[in-house]
Design a protein around this motif. Structure first.
Motif, PDB file in Angstrom:
ATOM      1  N   PRO B 218       0.816  -1.222   0.000  1.00  0.00           N
ATOM      2  CA  PRO B 218       0.000   0.000   0.000  1.00  0.00           C
ATOM      3  C   PRO B 218       0.848   1.271   0.000  1.00  0.00           C
ATOM      4  CG  PRO B 218      -0.864  -1.563   1.584  1.00  0.00           C
ATOM      5  CD  PRO B 218       0.454  -2.119   1.109  1.00  0.00           C
ATOM      6  N   GLN B 221       2.324   1.860  -3.435  1.00  0.00           N
ATOM      7  CA  GLN B 221       1.334   2.389  -4.396  1.00  0.00           C
ATOM      8  C   GLN B 221       1.061   3.862  -4.174  1.00  0.00           C
ATOM      9  OE1 GLN B 221      -1.748  -0.322  -3.491  1.00  0.00           O
ATOM     10  NE2 GLN B 221      -0.452  -1.979  -4.206  1.00  0.00           N
ATOM     11  N   LYS B 222       0.956   4.247  -2.894  1.00  0.00           N
ATOM     12  CA  LYS B 222       0.674   5.658  -2.617  1.00  0.00           C
ATOM     13  C   LYS B 222       1.841   6.542  -3.069  1.00  0.00           C
ATOM     14  CE  LYS B 222      -0.747   4.675   1.548  1.00  0.00           C
ATOM     15  NZ  LYS B 222      -1.148   4.811   2.954  1.00  0.00           N
ATOM     16  N   GLN B 224       3.772   5.853  -5.593  1.00  0.00           N
ATOM     17  CA  GLN B 224       3.672   5.910  -7.054  1.00  0.00           C
ATOM     18  C   GLN B 224       2.579   6.874  -7.495  1.00  0.00           C
ATOM     19  OE1 GLN B 224       3.373   1.660  -8.123  1.00  0.00           O
ATOM     20  NE2 GLN B 224       5.408   1.892  -8.983  1.00  0.00           N
ATOM     21  N   ALA B 225       1.488   6.906  -6.719  1.00  0.00           N
ATOM     22  CA  ALA B 225       0.393   7.806  -7.073  1.00  0.00           C
ATOM     23  C   ALA B 225       0.805   9.262  -6.873  1.00  0.00           C
ATOM     24  CB  ALA B 225      -0.840   7.481  -6.233  1.00  0.00           C
ATOM     25  N   LYS B 227       3.883  10.538  -7.023  1.00  0.00           N
ATOM     26  CA  LYS B 227       4.987  10.911  -7.921  1.00  0.00           C
ATOM     27  C   LYS B 227       5.936  11.958  -7.331  1.00  0.00           C
ATOM     28  CE  LYS B 227       2.422   9.894 -12.138  1.00  0.00           C
ATOM     29  NZ  LYS B 227       1.119   9.615 -11.447  1.00  0.00           N
ATOM     30  N   ALA B 250       9.830  -3.019  -6.790  1.00  0.00           N
ATOM     31  CA  ALA B 250       8.733  -2.434  -7.553  1.00  0.00           C
ATOM     32  C   ALA B 250       9.252  -1.464  -8.621  1.00  0.00           C
ATOM     33  CB  ALA B 250       7.754  -1.715  -6.619  1.00  0.00           C
ATOM     34  N   GLY B 251      10.574  -1.284  -8.666  1.00  0.00           N
ATOM     35  CA  GLY B 251      11.171  -0.462  -9.709  1.00  0.00           C
ATOM     36  C   GLY B 251      11.167   1.025  -9.402  1.00  0.00           C
ATOM     37  N   GLN B 255      12.889   5.730 -10.576  1.00  0.00           N
ATOM     38  CA  GLN B 255      12.034   6.898 -10.795  1.00  0.00           C
ATOM     39  C   GLN B 255      12.271   8.030  -9.806  1.00  0.00           C
ATOM     40  OE1 GLN B 255       8.064   5.189 -10.660  1.00  0.00           O
ATOM     41  NE2 GLN B 255       8.764   3.454 -11.846  1.00  0.00           N
TER      42      GLN B 255
END
Lengths: 288, 414
Positions: B218, B221-222, B224-225, B227, B250-251, B255
């Protein structure tokens, strides 16, 4: 909210549930099926993780190391059953004390043997892209592992001779003995099976959760709650309870905070046990 | 029945005998201790066993190393230092218990103890009441202010100010915070926000994690969201090391940047795999890999006694500085009397430690010291990329003035 985020949350909620189920299955056999409160379950997971770590670092491929770790932990479980657990069947409090002591011994042994930090092996650096998001391939792989593991265990306990005999020995060991089943030996095997599953969990989760002496503690509480919520139909119940609790906590954590996710896990457990004091499968008419 | 009573009698007698024997032994023990009175009693309480011993063992080792070095040169004021050490077993109540025992029974002249803030807060009132100078040598959230308490680790604001400045310049202004769910995490997150605001950065979001969480999907994901340009991560305890593995897998490392004020303080760089550890940026007051004559000498001493299989952590260097600063103060005061030692400690002492020159700030009892920015490499180690010299503990210096207000006993929070 974008569709790709929803999809990623859905997938990761399934992987979270898988991690929980993988870490719980061993306890489902030992506590759910056999009724032995094994407080050392977390340390069995740790035992498997360290075994896999040592075997991998000696040059063996990780996939084989996982199997070796499961077998070694199963063997260790068989010894523990013979030496300690066997004398304590039906004595709940004594079992609690003995397995808690065992967990302390295992924890401190790990500190003494491996020290407090050991180099980990890391996760494969590959991931799957979904829109703007990426999700680790290894976590997706764990979803597959959980499904295969549950099906294999279900098959083993319902379709094979061992499974039927094992359940007979647990349900009524005297009658089982009367018809010629060696209850003692069978119970050792079942305890070893549960231990092996815990060892497998530690090994297969090792890339994502590095081996440390205290790692078991992170798993043991949620594993126990899952099995308690599962109730008497152990295997199906564990999959259901693990799936529900694990994915609900993940979804709340994804949209809100991780603390909220944890709170939901425990509130849901309390709520379910209030509604189903004997577990969600208490009134089911299934075997496993 | 009779047999039973007899048995009980025997047991009682045995127990009584044993108790007497123990009492006599304890008496003699006490006497012999009292007769070795010319030594200076140095008290130490560290977590030598239990979950926190990854820090406690090294703190204890550094303390012994420093005391041995002082004794080898003839001790202080012509007297030998005699260490009396207790193992707090990673349990909070043991600190108050042993602090009282060491002060009342062993008459220690100084106390070196503790890793967690809760341990320090538990002992702070005891040393204040009994007037024993106390040294706390761990990185922490900052703000402790008390006449008898001296802090040689870096505070959160001290590390965070330079780290955020460096990271915004390097990666960009957008920040996400992953921190443990207790005061160290929340106060550190506050400092990230404060410095981000000052430096034109922006905190996009934060997630606080309980120490038993092992599945970080979780959070990832947050991130990634949101950015962000970089993530501030403050992993505490063994489980949160897993976050770094899952973050890399997760790569996300391709980024965005990932920086931390405490990564490495528990040798996390040893546990994580090369793929996950490479490129993680950390800021602390000491890393084993920094260059300098002081560090070379310290490492040589350490290696001779303990070997270097396990990298030396910042808490060890801070403990070494603590013992040496106290020793300088005793020499300067010409006495171990509390008032004189405290006055000497508040006279602007400096010491050339493993991490360069440190200055004990008279008002705040914290150290002005170098903060090093390092980057993880593939060999479970770090490469030093920038040194910020003599960084002041600005928050503590601003809030805490123990010379003007010696009665202050607070843990200031921002």
């Amino acid at each position: 909210m974008e569709i790709d985020y929803l999809l990623v949350v859905l997938l990761s909620s399934l992987t979270s549930a898988s991690v929980l189920i993988i870490a719980t299955l061993g306890l489902a056999v030992i506590f759910g099926l056999m009724g032995v409160v094994n407080l050392a379950h977390g340390e069995f997971i740790m035992f498997g993780a360290y075994t896999a770590l040592v075997v991998t670092r000696s040059g063996v491929p990780f996939s084989i190391a996982v199997i070796v770790a499961a077998l070694v932990t199963a063997l260790f479980g068989a010894i523990v059953e013979r030496v300690i657990i066997r004398r304590l069947y039906g004595r709940l409090l004594d079992t609690l004390l003995a397995t808690w002591g065992l967990s302390l011994v295992l924890y401190q042994s790990a500190v003494l043997i491996f020290g407090s930090v050991t180099p980990g092996i890391g996760m494969p650096q590959s991931n799957v892209r979904i829109g703007d998001y990426t999700i680790s391939s290894y976590m997706l792989f764990l979803l597959g592992v959980a499904i295969v593991l549950v099906l294999a265990l279900y098959w083993l306990l319902t379709k094979t001779g061992y499974g039927i005999v094992a359940r007979a020995a647990i349900q009524d060991s005297e009658t089982a003995s009367a018809i010629g089943i060696e209850s003692g030996r069978i119970n050792t095997m079942t305890f070893a099976l549960g231990s092996g599953l815990a060892g497998f969990a530690g090994a297969i989760l090792l890339p994502a959760v590095p081996a440390t002496p205290g790692m078991g503690f992170a798993f043991v509480i949620k594993a126990f709650l899952t099995v308690v919520v599962a109730g008497p139909v152990t295997l199906t119940g564990t999959v259901l309870a693990g799936g529900l609790l694990g994915s609900a906590a993940n979804i709340v954590a994804s949209f809100w905070t991780t603390v909220a996710g944890n709170i939901v896990f425990f509130m849901l457990t309390m709520g379910l046990l209030r509604l189903y004091p004997n577990g969600i499968t208490a009134r089911w008419n299934r075997k496993l | 029945m009779f047999k039973d009573i007899k048995q009980i009698k025997t047991t009682r007698r045995t127990v009584l005998g044993a108790a007497l024997g123990l009492g006599v032994a304890a008496g003699f023990g006490g006497l012999s201790r009292a007769f070795a009175a010319d030594d200076i009693a140095v008290g130490a309480i560290y977590d030598l066993t239990g979950g926190l011993n990854i820090y406690g063992i090294q703190q204890s080792r550094a303390m012994h190393l420093a005391v041995d070095a002082i004794n080898a040169k003839g001790g202080l004021l012509g007297r030998k230092l005699n260490v009396i050490e207790s193992d707090s077993q990673s349990e909070l109540p043991k600190f108050t218990q042993y602090a009282n025992t060491l002060i009342l029974r062993n008459k220690i002249q100084v106390l070196f103890a503790g890793l967690t803030s809760s341990a320090r807060e538990a002992m702070r009132p005891i040393v204040r009441e009994k007037k024993v100078p106390y040294f706390y040598s761990a990185l922490y959230e900052g703000g402790a202010c008390d006449k008898q308490t001296f802090i040689t680790g870096a505070s959160a604001s001290q590390q965070m100010s330079v780290l955020i400045e460096w990271a915004i310049k390097k990666y960009g202004p957008k920040i996400y915070i992953m921190a443990p769910d207790y005061n160290f995490g929340t106060i550190s997150a506050h400092w990230v926000e404060t410095y981000a605001k000052q430096l034109g950065g922006e905190v996009l979001g934060s997630d606080f994690l309980p120490l038993t969480v092992t599945d970080y999907a979780p959070t990832i994901q947050k991130i990634q969201a949101a950015k962000p340009n970089f993530v501030v991560t403050l992993p505490v305890g063994a489980n949160q090391t897993g976050f770094l593995e899952q973050f890399a897998a997760a790569g996300l490392k391709k980024q965005m940047g990932i920086v931390s004020t405490n990564y490495g303080s528990g040798n996390q760089q040893v546990v994580v795999s090369p793929d996950a550890g490479e490129g993680i940026v950390a800021s602390q007051e000491y890393f084993m890999w920094i260059e300098g004559a002081g560090n070379d000498a310290f490492k040589a001493l350490w290696k001779a006694k303990y070997g270097l299989d396990e990298p030396i952590i910042s808490e060890a260097a801070s403990t070494w500085n603590a013992v040496n600063l106290w020793a300088i103060a005793v020499e300067k005061a010409g006495s171990t009397e509390n008032d004189k030692v405290i006055a000497a400690l508040e006279s602007g002492l400096t010491f050339e430690g493993p991490n360069g020159l440190v200055t004990l700030q008279p008002k705040s009892h914290h150290l002005k010291q170098n903060i090093y920015i390092v980057q993880g490499n593939r060999d479970h180690g770090f490469d030093v990329i920038k040194t910020y010299e003599s960084v002041a503990p600005s928050f503590e210096d601003e809030k805490c003035d123990l010379i003007a207000n010696p009665a202050t006993a607070e843990a200031f929070t921002p």
